[in-house]
Scaffold this motif. Structure first.
Motif, PDB file in Angstrom:
ATOM      1  N   LEU A  91      -4.732  -0.449  11.779  1.00  0.00           N
ATOM      2  CA  LEU A  91      -3.484   0.244  11.035  1.00  0.00           C
ATOM      3  C   LEU A  91      -3.883   0.209   9.769  1.00  0.00           C
ATOM      4  CD1 LEU A  91      -0.439  -1.994  12.274  1.00  0.00           C
ATOM      5  CD2 LEU A  91      -1.341   0.261  13.433  1.00  0.00           C
ATOM      6  N   CYS A  92      -3.837   1.580   9.042  1.00  0.00           N
ATOM      7  CA  CYS A  92      -4.049   1.759   7.731  1.00  0.00           C
ATOM      8  C   CYS A  92      -2.901   1.464   6.779  1.00  0.00           C
ATOM      9  CB  CYS A  92      -4.429   3.042   7.494  1.00  0.00           C
ATOM     10  SG  CYS A  92      -5.127   3.341   5.612  1.00  0.00           S
ATOM     11  N   TYR A  93      -2.821   0.469   6.073  1.00  0.00           N
ATOM     12  CA  TYR A  93      -1.649   0.221   5.405  1.00  0.00           C
ATOM     13  C   TYR A  93      -0.945   1.301   4.580  1.00  0.00           C
ATOM     14  CZ  TYR A  93      -2.757  -0.373   0.189  1.00  0.00           C
ATOM     15  OH  TYR A  93      -3.217  -0.352  -1.111  1.00  0.00           O
ATOM     16  N   VAL A  94       0.066   1.256   4.252  1.00  0.00           N
ATOM     17  CA  VAL A  94       0.911   2.308   3.471  1.00  0.00           C
ATOM     18  C   VAL A  94       1.541   1.483   2.554  1.00  0.00           C
ATOM     19  CG1 VAL A  94       2.620   4.239   3.553  1.00  0.00           C
ATOM     20  CG2 VAL A  94       1.077   4.089   5.239  1.00  0.00           C
ATOM     21  N   THR A  95       1.687   1.870   1.296  1.00  0.00           N
ATOM     22  CA  THR A  95       2.563   1.054   0.190  1.00  0.00           C
ATOM     23  C   THR A  95       3.722   1.535  -0.144  1.00  0.00           C
ATOM     24  OG1 THR A  95       1.439   2.192  -1.668  1.00  0.00           O
ATOM     25  CG2 THR A  95       0.146   0.421  -0.717  1.00  0.00           C
ATOM     26  N   PRO A  96       4.434   1.069  -0.875  1.00  0.00           N
ATOM     27  CA  PRO A  96       5.868   1.810  -1.332  1.00  0.00           C
ATOM     28  C   PRO A  96       5.571   2.727  -2.376  1.00  0.00           C
ATOM     29  CG  PRO A  96       5.864  -0.767  -1.863  1.00  0.00           C
ATOM     30  CD  PRO A  96       4.515  -0.439  -1.286  1.00  0.00           C
ATOM     31  N   ALA A  97       4.423   3.020  -2.853  1.00  0.00           N
ATOM     32  CA  ALA A  97       3.894   4.051  -3.662  1.00  0.00           C
ATOM     33  C   ALA A  97       3.578   5.363  -3.045  1.00  0.00           C
ATOM     34  CB  ALA A  97       2.868   3.660  -4.722  1.00  0.00           C
ATOM     35  N   GLU A  98       3.488   5.273  -1.799  1.00  0.00           N
ATOM     36  CA  GLU A  98       2.960   6.479  -0.912  1.00  0.00           C
ATOM     37  C   GLU A  98       3.877   7.680  -1.267  1.00  0.00           C
ATOM     38  OE1 GLU A  98       0.291   7.967   2.240  1.00  0.00           O
ATOM     39  OE2 GLU A  98       0.543   6.078   1.074  1.00  0.00           O
ATOM     40  N   HIS A  99       3.047   8.719  -1.367  1.00  0.00           N
ATOM     41  CA  HIS A  99       3.589  10.086  -1.709  1.00  0.00           C
ATOM     42  C   HIS A  99       4.241  10.192  -3.366  1.00  0.00           C
ATOM     43  CE1 HIS A  99       4.731  10.059   2.574  1.00  0.00           C
ATOM     44  NE2 HIS A  99       3.750  10.932   2.589  1.00  0.00           N
ATOM     45  N   LEU A 100       3.910   8.916  -3.903  1.00  0.00           N
ATOM     46  CA  LEU A 100       4.518   9.063  -5.292  1.00  0.00           C
ATOM     47  C   LEU A 100       3.518   8.796  -6.523  1.00  0.00           C
ATOM     48  CD1 LEU A 100       7.778   6.738  -4.567  1.00  0.00           C
ATOM     49  CD2 LEU A 100       7.695   9.365  -4.833  1.00  0.00           C
ATOM     50  N   ARG A 101       2.805   7.884  -6.210  1.00  0.00           N
ATOM     51  CA  ARG A 101       1.575   7.500  -7.320  1.00  0.00           C
ATOM     52  C   ARG A 101       0.678   6.645  -6.777  1.00  0.00           C
ATOM     53  NH1 ARG A 101       2.634   2.307  -8.631  1.00  0.00           N
ATOM     54  NH2 ARG A 101       4.696   1.456  -8.828  1.00  0.00           N
ATOM     55  N   LEU A 102      -0.471   6.329  -7.448  1.00  0.00           N
ATOM     56  CA  LEU A 102      -1.604   5.380  -7.169  1.00  0.00           C
ATOM     57  C   LEU A 102      -0.818   4.018  -6.859  1.00  0.00           C
ATOM     58  CD1 LEU A 102      -4.800   5.236  -6.716  1.00  0.00           C
ATOM     59  CD2 LEU A 102      -4.764   4.067  -8.977  1.00  0.00           C
ATOM     60  N   PRO A 103      -0.877   3.254  -6.061  1.00  0.00           N
ATOM     61  CA  PRO A 103      -0.302   1.839  -5.888  1.00  0.00           C
ATOM     62  C   PRO A 103      -1.057   1.073  -7.063  1.00  0.00           C
ATOM     63  CG  PRO A 103      -1.124   2.584  -3.743  1.00  0.00           C
ATOM     64  CD  PRO A 103      -1.690   3.646  -4.789  1.00  0.00           C
ATOM     65  N   ASN A 104       0.058   0.283  -7.571  1.00  0.00           N
ATOM     66  CA  ASN A 104      -0.451  -0.819  -8.347  1.00  0.00           C
ATOM     67  C   ASN A 104      -0.695  -2.156  -7.536  1.00  0.00           C
ATOM     68  OD1 ASN A 104       1.957  -2.229  -8.000  1.00  0.00           O
ATOM     69  ND2 ASN A 104       2.900  -1.414 -10.035  1.00  0.00           N
ATOM     70  N   LEU A 105      -1.233  -3.360  -8.065  1.00  0.00           N
ATOM     71  CA  LEU A 105      -1.233  -4.520  -7.424  1.00  0.00           C
ATOM     72  C   LEU A 105      -0.164  -5.101  -6.400  1.00  0.00           C
ATOM     73  CD1 LEU A 105      -3.673  -6.593  -7.129  1.00  0.00           C
ATOM     74  CD2 LEU A 105      -2.660  -7.679  -8.943  1.00  0.00           C
ATOM     75  N   ASP A 106       1.049  -5.012  -7.110  1.00  0.00           N
ATOM     76  CA  ASP A 106       2.151  -5.426  -6.389  1.00  0.00           C
ATOM     77  C   ASP A 106       2.432  -4.467  -5.219  1.00  0.00           C
ATOM     78  OD1 ASP A 106       2.784  -7.512  -7.802  1.00  0.00           O
ATOM     79  OD2 ASP A 106       4.071  -6.441  -9.075  1.00  0.00           O
ATOM     80  N   ASP A 107       2.395  -3.204  -5.287  1.00  0.00           N
ATOM     81  CA  ASP A 107       2.470  -2.255  -4.418  1.00  0.00           C
ATOM     82  C   ASP A 107       1.477  -2.620  -3.112  1.00  0.00           C
ATOM     83  OD1 ASP A 107       4.329  -0.644  -5.804  1.00  0.00           O
ATOM     84  OD2 ASP A 107       2.860   0.573  -6.728  1.00  0.00           O
ATOM     85  N   MET A 108       0.159  -2.713  -3.528  1.00  0.00           N
ATOM     86  CA  MET A 108      -0.763  -3.061  -2.505  1.00  0.00           C
ATOM     87  C   MET A 108      -0.482  -4.351  -1.810  1.00  0.00           C
ATOM     88  SD  MET A 108      -4.837  -4.474  -2.886  1.00  0.00           S
ATOM     89  CE  MET A 108      -4.241  -6.147  -3.057  1.00  0.00           C
ATOM     90  N   LYS A 109       0.206  -5.347  -2.391  1.00  0.00           N
ATOM     91  CA  LYS A 109       0.560  -6.627  -1.862  1.00  0.00           C
ATOM     92  C   LYS A 109       1.660  -6.425  -0.735  1.00  0.00           C
ATOM     93  CE  LYS A 109       1.114 -10.482  -4.336  1.00  0.00           C
ATOM     94  NZ  LYS A 109       1.388 -11.189  -5.632  1.00  0.00           N
ATOM     95  N   GLU A 110       2.516  -5.701  -1.433  1.00  0.00           N
ATOM     96  CA  GLU A 110       3.750  -5.311  -0.298  1.00  0.00           C
ATOM     97  C   GLU A 110       3.420  -4.577   0.920  1.00  0.00           C
ATOM     98  OE1 GLU A 110       7.556  -4.278  -1.454  1.00  0.00           O
ATOM     99  OE2 GLU A 110       7.218  -4.611  -3.712  1.00  0.00           O
ATOM    100  N   GLY A 111       2.477  -3.500   0.804  1.00  0.00           N
ATOM    101  CA  GLY A 111       1.669  -2.745   1.890  1.00  0.00           C
ATOM    102  C   GLY A 111       1.001  -3.508   2.893  1.00  0.00           C
ATOM    103  N   ILE A 112       0.185  -4.761   2.331  1.00  0.00           N
ATOM    104  CA  ILE A 112      -0.604  -5.428   3.125  1.00  0.00           C
ATOM    105  C   ILE A 112       0.345  -6.622   4.047  1.00  0.00           C
ATOM    106  CG2 ILE A 112      -2.235  -7.631   3.102  1.00  0.00           C
ATOM    107  CD1 ILE A 112      -3.526  -6.324   0.977  1.00  0.00           C
ATOM    108  N   ILE A 113       1.396  -6.750   3.354  1.00  0.00           N
ATOM    109  CA  ILE A 113       2.273  -7.743   4.310  1.00  0.00           C
ATOM    110  C   ILE A 113       3.181  -7.007   5.269  1.00  0.00           C
ATOM    111  CG2 ILE A 113       4.516  -9.135   4.131  1.00  0.00           C
ATOM    112  CD1 ILE A 113       1.853 -10.646   2.845  1.00  0.00           C
ATOM    113  N   ALA A 114       3.571  -5.823   4.961  1.00  0.00           N
ATOM    114  CA  ALA A 114       4.353  -5.061   5.981  1.00  0.00           C
ATOM    115  C   ALA A 114       3.266  -4.546   7.023  1.00  0.00           C
ATOM    116  CB  ALA A 114       4.857  -3.776   5.204  1.00  0.00           C
ATOM    117  N   THR A 115       2.254  -4.265   6.517  1.00  0.00           N
ATOM    118  CA  THR A 115       1.175  -3.974   7.728  1.00  0.00           C
ATOM    119  C   THR A 115       0.743  -5.046   8.630  1.00  0.00           C
ATOM    120  OG1 THR A 115       0.425  -2.246   6.107  1.00  0.00           O
ATOM    121  CG2 THR A 115      -0.786  -2.614   8.062  1.00  0.00           C
ATOM    122  N   LYS A 116       0.567  -6.324   8.005  1.00  0.00           N
ATOM    123  CA  LYS A 116       0.054  -7.215   8.749  1.00  0.00           C
ATOM    124  C   LYS A 116       1.302  -7.740   9.762  1.00  0.00           C
ATOM    125  CE  LYS A 116      -1.807 -10.954   6.622  1.00  0.00           C
ATOM    126  NZ  LYS A 116      -3.370 -11.130   7.055  1.00  0.00           N
TER     127      LYS A 116
END
Length: 437
Positions: free
Chosen positions: A325-350
């Motif tokens: 699974l390729c993670y998707v962050t809250p920033a998808e379609h909107l902007r480059l993810p920041n560190l917090d976006d990345m963490k949320e994306g990792i957790i959701a995908t895990k």
């Protein structure tokens, strides 16, 4: 005995250190794993030049793996920040990191990522070509595209997304069957544009054997890119997507003949009821090769929450056959993810990956949940934190609650069912209204 790739080794009965590592991680008999690798049903991306790699397997019968995308762009050219993301992604036990850099000193960043990451590293060489040669897309030659691939291979990249399936036939299918969002794959759009501007065949399709030479030499796994993945619900499971998938299946056989490992990339946006069919189509048309999906994103109307829409789709996809699974962050379609976006994306995908592993009966998956259940019954908060996918957040929420007792939280208080059942079964006094314990 010599071997060229992990697939070649498996076919010769050679237990490489990478095969041994994956077998131990997956609690799988090494001979069973070798058989799956030899058949192409499991890939172990492991470039010979990636010395810090702690190998992972992707495919049939293995835990669902997750990938984290990051990298520098012209609008956000901060190497230090992206390196922080790499370190955090590794700390959070992401099995793969894709460097999608498309501007500036990409090689400098890529080498640092390979050096510090024990996770497998992926790239999309076509992203790098424009900046690498400092020339317009139309003017890049097929030789130059392949030289970028070889540069990434020399740098130690374990797997590369190559959009070889969007050949002239696929492009013609797309032009006859127009879509709402056209081609949303960045690499796919670049190659489609190159083909149209030059009136030539896709160089990665036309020179697929030359590509295999490079990948065999360095043991690079090809992640066959889905240039025609649907970019919205309306475009899902259409002629372009399926035409490309058929071509990817044909290319898979050609790669396996050369002992080059293959992963197939898949959709995209689609409704919940289409996911199972898409997973079965990929496995059938691509001969059981590992399947790597972006999402699928199950609705188009949740910008800012696409880590959730994609986790829903990812859990279902992995249940029915997706392996990666390729993670998707809250920033998808909107902007480059920041560190917090990345963490949320990792957790959701895990969460999505583990939920699917439970459904698939992956060895050891249920034990994790069973241990959490025991910790909850015992109201053993420390053990619950230790077992959490996100211990940091669990500890934070507990600390913020100001609960007066270790036997309860502030949601149920003394009406906590676990507290009261433990007391009654243990023969203790049960008080719900009094202030004393």
């Amino acid at each position: 005995m010599n071997y060229t790739t992990q697939m070649d080794a498996a076919r010769k009965g050679i237990i490489t250190k990478e095969i041994e590592t994956v077998a131990k991680k997956e609690n799988m008999d090494v001979n069973e794993l070798m058989k799956l690798v030899s058949q192409g049903k499991v890939a172990i991306p492991a470039n010979k030049n990636h010395k810090s790699l702690d190998a992972e397997g992707v495919g049939q019968g293995l835990k669902t793996k997750i990938n984290v995308n990051l990298g520098i762009s012209k609008d956000c050219n901060d190497i230090d920040m992206e390196l922080k993301k790499v370190k955090k992604a590794v700390e959070m036990k992401a099995e793969a990191i894709m460097d999608l850099s498309c501007f500036g000193k990409t090689q400098e960043f890529r080498k640092k990522v390979v050096d510090i990451s024990k996770a497998m590293i992926g790239t999309v060489p076509v992203y790098d070509a424009v900046g690498f040669y400092d020339k317009e897309l139309k003017d890049i030659t097929s030789d130059e595209f392949l030289k970028v691939v070889e540069k990434h291979a020399k740098d130690g990249v374990d797997f590369m997304t190559i959009h070889a399936g969007i050949n002239k036939e696929t492009a013609d299918t797309f032009k006859r069957n127009r879509r709402t969002t056209n081609i949303v794959s960045r690499g796919g759009a670049l190659l489609f544009a190159w083909m149209q501007l030059n009136n030539k065949e896709n160089p990665f399709y036309e020179r697929f054997d030359d590509l295999l030479d490079i990948c065999e030499k360095y043991d690079v796994t090809i992640s066959l890119g889905d240039a025609c993945r649907p970019g919205c619900i309306k475009d899902s499971t259409d002629a372009s997507q399926i035409k490309e998938l058929i071509t990817l299946g044909e290319l898979t056989k050609r790669a396996w003949e050369r002992n080059v490992q293959i992963i197939i990339e898949g959709p995209g946006h689609m409704t919940l009821d289409e996911i199972e069919t898409n997973m079965k189509l990929e496995k059938k048309l691509c001969h059981g090769a590992p399947f790597y999906v972006l999402g699928p994103t199950v609705t188009d109307v949740a910008p800012g929450y696409d880590h959730i829409t994609s986790a829903i789709g990812g859990a279902i996809a992995a249940t029915y056959g997706a392996d990666f699974l390729c993670y998707v962050t809250p920033a998808e379609h909107l902007r480059l993810p920041n560190l917090d976006d990345m963490k949320e994306g990792i957790i959701a995908t895990k969460i999505a990956a583990h939920a699917a592993d439970l459904a698939k009966g992956i060895k050891g998956a249920r034990k994790w949940d069973n241990n959490m259940a025991v910790a909850r019954q015992k109201l053993d908060w420390e053990k619950m934190f230790e077992l959490s996918i996100d211990p940091e957040k669990a500890r934070k929420y507990r600390a913020e609650s100001n609960s007066p007792s270790e036997e309860q939280c502030t949601m149920c208080g003394k009406m906590c069912a676990i507290r009261n059942m433990n007391r009654v079964i243990g023969g203790k006094d049960l008080n719900v209204l009094r202030d004393d314990d």
